[in-house]
Structure formats: structure tokens, C-alpha cells
Design an enzyme around this catalytic site. Structure first.
Site, short mmCIF file in Angstrom:
data_model
loop_
_atom_site.label_atom_id
_atom_site.label_comp_id
_atom_site.label_asym_id
_atom_site.label_seq_id
_atom_site.Cartn_x
_atom_site.Cartn_y
_atom_site.Cartn_z
N MET A 40 0.85 -1.19 0.00
CA MET A 40 0.00 0.00 0.00
C MET A 40 0.89 1.24 0.00
SD MET A 40 -2.20 1.51 3.24
CE MET A 40 -3.77 0.71 2.98
N ASP A 42 0.04 5.74 -1.38
CA ASP A 42 -0.79 6.95 -1.24
C ASP A 42 -2.28 6.72 -1.02
OD1 ASP A 42 1.68 7.75 -2.17
OD2 ASP A 42 0.91 8.73 -3.97
N PHE A 101 -2.43 5.17 -11.29
CA PHE A 101 -1.74 5.97 -10.29
C PHE A 101 -2.74 6.83 -9.51
CE2 PHE A 101 3.01 6.15 -11.72
CZ PHE A 101 3.06 4.77 -11.70
N ASP A 169 -1.66 12.72 -10.51
CA ASP A 169 -2.31 12.86 -9.19
C ASP A 169 -3.40 13.92 -9.17
OD1 ASP A 169 -0.22 11.10 -8.63
OD2 ASP A 169 1.00 12.64 -7.65
#
Length: 494
Positions: A40, A42, A101, A169
Site C-alpha cells: 500500500m 498513497d 496511479f 495525481d
């Protein structure tokens, strides 16, 4: 034929093979979100949907080390008791075949939308030869997601001084009649920056501007940006990579912090004040916030750090999230405190008042490896004082929180914490009032220390022996524990 559904099924089968064994391991956390098995990093898609908190995360379901990224998923009614759900996203399309992502979530027309970065490696150097695009997935129930046929919704970086490889992101929000998102980026000369986009429908996006750009010691890439309004100000949270250490600051591989300012939605420019860290400990990265139904700004971050030794990896798991923290703005700076819902985990209280400490001192009933402490220390004549956590005298293990009154600093020392990485982190703290307030959360392999009601926070992963449960108070002259409360905490997540 590869389909999104078949990739999800394979990943969930792999996790189910390992999760029972992982849950029983000695360092498996009891009230922090962590993977049922394997890797794991972000937090992603932190949101409130249909009366529940949803938290997604970067996940490699086939290995305890970083690899092709999926989106793991948990939900909660109270920020405390989290339920593991099936994996939400898997790399399956031409535009995301090497990883889904990081990204975020927003509700629109009763549906939950995830916006994420699709990553594709191109032959060559991993840091340079990659293609990153922005994509959407949607769900009617907040659990099962389908990728949109219009993907990618942002397929190329904007023209200008923008690195063409690093473009990721997305964090989305709604302001008036438009949707906005910020994206992490860097210039062609490797200076971190944040890009601002606008949309009327989440699908068609227009680039507005470079919203903020680093100058000086501000890193070569800004990851995981998050913009939100708080008390009439805009707060930009981001994770700069490549900042050089300055005095007590920026000693982790990468940093996570914020600036406070004012965003001009027409020009897309954020005029802001100086950068501040959100956590002065070791293990805190890629924080993401959300606004809940109570109007609170809640923050969760990855409670680990890149390129650190992670002793749990040999036991088929790695990575965890911090406890949820409530964010407030006071005199231009963010204060973060534990979500009060965590009080639901408390067992019977052990309490002391007016206890004098002159050397090392133990107090009956004050020990444990899954506990909460609230302490007010009146330090009187003491110059150096503090407490030692997770102590095992037989092996010399201890994690030390030490206050230096002359220097006006507090340090967190994990050089003798057991397995895993070592080091000391130090930060300035206000000791002008003759007292310090501490709120400490200890879990099986973590420590989170909130100082002076959220003025500073220090977080660390530690990996001590199962016997390391003692707590010692110490001082060089004498001090008074004005008040002390300790609770054993129940397991919240399996």
C-alpha cells in the site's frame, strides 16, 4: 482477453489467499487502515458518499513491494471502523496498462467518480520514458467501477514550461458551476509546480494556468496536490520531492506540507505564504483531505516513506495510513488533531494527577502496545524531559520523545526502537507557557504524537519486540505530570 473485471478478480483472489495470516502478525496495526496483504502507498479518492466515508489507496496486490498500481478500497460510517471492499481499479487499458496511479473522487448526479492517472512505461529510463494521462471511472454504488469510454479525459500535458513525462495525481473539487482539478508537475528544468484545470462536466477539461511554482529549495517535483478552502483562505497541500535539508526540516527522503494563500479563479494564480510541514516525524507522505457531512476538513496520509526499510515486507504486507486528522487554520497555520470519533475505541481509563517525576519513573497501569495517552506536563525547573515509549529493558528497546527547553525543541528518537529504520527527527515547539500538552497514539508498529493540541505532529513506524510495552517518564531535574489519562484501544479493523 484482458478486461478490467478479470484483472480485478485475479487481484482479489491473491489478497484472499494471504489476508488471514497477515492479520495475525505481531506488527499488523489494529486501528489504522492498512492492506489486507501486500503493498500500500498513497491515499486516493478520500470522500463522503451516500452517508459513508470512502478511502482508496495505491495497492500492489501481487507483492509486498511497489509494482503495477491498483486501487484498494475501504469504507466506514464513523472514520474508525473500516470495512475492506473489493479492489476498485486495475490496470487494464492501453492508457493505464502499467498502473492506475493516484487521484481523487467526487460525487456527481448521485454517482461516485474517480479521477486517476493512467501510467504507461515506454522503453528506456523509468523516470523519463513514461506517458501519463488522466482518466475517469464511475460507480452507482461506490463499490463497483467502470472506466469511461471517453478516457483519457486529459491526454497530454499543456504546452509551455511543463515536463512532458511527469503529469499526475489529479485532485478534483467543485467551485460555483465548474469542476476544477490540480495536477502535480514539474518544469523542464526540474522545479516542482502545480497545474490548474477547469471543466463543466468532468470529461472536457481546459488548462487554466500553472497555479503555483517552486522557487529556491522547493524540490524537483510536486506530487499529490490538494487544494481546499478553509476560513476564507485557500490551502494548497502537496508533497515536494527533492527538497534539501534545512536546520531541523526536510530530513525525510520526500516531504509533505502546505502553503496558505488566495486563489484567483479567473487567472488561476495562487498567491501564497511560506511552506510548512504537516508532520515533523519520519513517516508521512501524500496527504489527501476531504470535506465531510459535518463540515470538517479531514486528512489522511500514507504512514510510511519511500526507500525505507519495511520489516513487514517479508511477512507479505507493507504500508499503512495515519489515523484521520481534523484540520483547522489558526493564525495562518494548520493545526491537525485526531478525529474525536477515535474515542469509541477506548477501554477503561487509567488516570493520574499531580505526579512528581525526579528521575526515570514508571506508573502502574501505564503501558501497552495499542493505547492512547493524553498528558499535560508542567516542566517546572527541568531543562530536558520527556517519555520513553515501547520500552523493553531486556533488549534495550525504546522510542524516545525528548523536550529540550533551552533549544525550544522536541525530538523523536527511534535509534533503539527495534527493527526497521532508525534516526531522530526534531522540531521547534512552544514551551513559553510552562506546560506541554501531548496526545499520543501507539499501535502495534506505529507512534503518532500530537503536541500542544495540534501545533506539531510527529509520526513514526517502529518495529519493536512484542515484549516492548513499558512507558517511562524522565527529567534531568524534576517535573510534574499535571494530568495523565491512558486507554487501551480496541481493534477496529481486521
Amino acid at each position: 482477453m484482458i478486461t478490467h473485471q478479470t484483472e480485478l478478480e485475479k487481484a482479489n483472489i491473491e489478497i484472499n489467499k494471504l489476508k488471514e495470516r497477515v492479520s495475525q502478525h505481531q506488527w499488523n496495526l489494529h486501528y489504522h487502515v492498512m492492506p489486507q496483504a501486500n503493498w500500500m502507498n498513497d491515499p486516493n479518492g478520500f470522500s463522503f458518499y451516500k452517508g459513508e466515508y470512502h478511502l482508496f489507496y495505491q495497492h500492489h496486490p501481487f507483492n509486498s513491494k511497489w509494482g503495477p498500481m491498483y486501487w484498494g478500497h475501504v469504507k466506514s460510517k464513523d472514520l474508525v471502523h473500516w470495512e475492506h471492499l473489493p479492489i476498485a481499479l486495475a490496470p487494464s487499458e492501453d492508457y493505464d496498462k502499467d498502473g492506475c496511479f493516484s487521484g481523487s473522487a467526487i460525487e456527481k448526479d448521485g454517482k461516485l467518480y474517480l479521477m486517476y492517472t493512467g501510467n504507461v512505461w515506454i522503453d528506456g529510463k523509468l523516470d523519463e520514458d513514461l506517458k501519463q494521462v488522466q482518466a475517469l471511472a464511475v460507480s452507482d454504488d461506490g463499490i463497483h467501477f467502470e472506466k469511461l469510454k471517453e478516457n483519457p479525459v486529459i491526454s497530454v500535458p499543456p504546452k509551455g514550461d511543463v515536463n512532458t513525462f511527469h503529469f499526475r495525481d489529479p485532485k478534483i473539487w467543485k467551485h460555483n458551476d465548474h469542476y476544477y482539478c490540480v495536477l502535480g508537475s514539474k518544469t523542464k528544468a526540474n522545479k516542482g509546480q502545480v497545474l490548474l484545470y477547469r471543466s463543466e462536466n468532468l470529461i472536457n477539461w481546459d488548462f487554466i494556468s500553472v497555479m503555483a511554482k517552486g522557487e529556491g529549495n522547493f524540490g524537483f517535483m510536486w506530487e499529490c496536490p490538494d487544494l481546499f478552502e478553509l476560513d476564507g483562505n485557500e490551502v494548497l497541500v502537496m508533497s515536494p520531492q527533492g527538497m534539501n535539508p534545512e536546520a531541523n526540516n526536510y530530513h525525510n527522503l520526500h516531504q509533505a506540507g502546505y502553503v496558505v494563500g488566495q486563489l484567483d479563479y479567473q487567472t488561476g494564480e495562487l498567491k501564497h505564504e511560506s511552506f510548512h510541514l504537516l508532520d515533523n516525524g519520519f513517516d508521512f507522505y501524500a496527504p489527501q483531505t476531504m470535506l465531510d457531512d459535518k463540515g470538517r476538513r479531514i486528512l489522511i496520509a500514507w504512514m510510511d516513506m519511500w526507500e525505507n526499510d519495511m520489516p513487514t515486507q517479508e511477512f507479505n504486507y507493507a504500508g499503512a495510513m495515519t489515523i484521520p486528522r481534523v484540520v483547522t487554520l489558526q493564525d495562518g497555520q494548520l493545526f491537525t488533531n485526531p478525529a474525536p470519533e477515535l474515542m469509541k475505541l477506548r477501554g477503561e481509563e487509567v488516570q493520574y494527577k499531580g505526579e512528581i517525576v525526579e528521575t526515570d519513573k514508571r506508573l502502574d497501569g501505564i503501558q501497552g502496545d495499542c493505547i492512547e495517552l493524553k498528558i499535560v506536563i508542567e516542566f517546572q525547573d527541568a531543562i530536558e524531559f520527556g517519555l520513553k515509549l515501547r520500552v523493553d529493558e531486556a533488549t534495550g528497546q525504546e522510542t524516545v520523545l525528548r523536550f529540550d527547553r533551552q533549544g525550544g525543541t522536541v525530538s523523536l528518537d527511534r535509534n533503539q526502537s527495534g527493527n526497521g529504520p532508525s534516526g531522530v527527527r526534531t522540531t521547534e515547539v512552544d514551551m513559553t507557557k510552562g506546560k506541554v500538552h501531548l496526545h499520543v497514539f501507539i499501535d502495534k508498529s506505529s507512534v503518532e504524537v500530537f503536541i500542544n493540541e495540534g501545533e506539531k505532529v510527529m509520526t513514526a513506524r517502529i518495529y519493536p519486540s512484542e515484549q516492548a510495552k513499558e512507558i517511562l517518564f524522565f527529567t534531568d531535574i524534576s517535573m510534574k505530570i499535571e494530568s495523565l489519562s491512558k486507554w487501551d484501544l480496541k481493534r477496529a479493523i481486521k
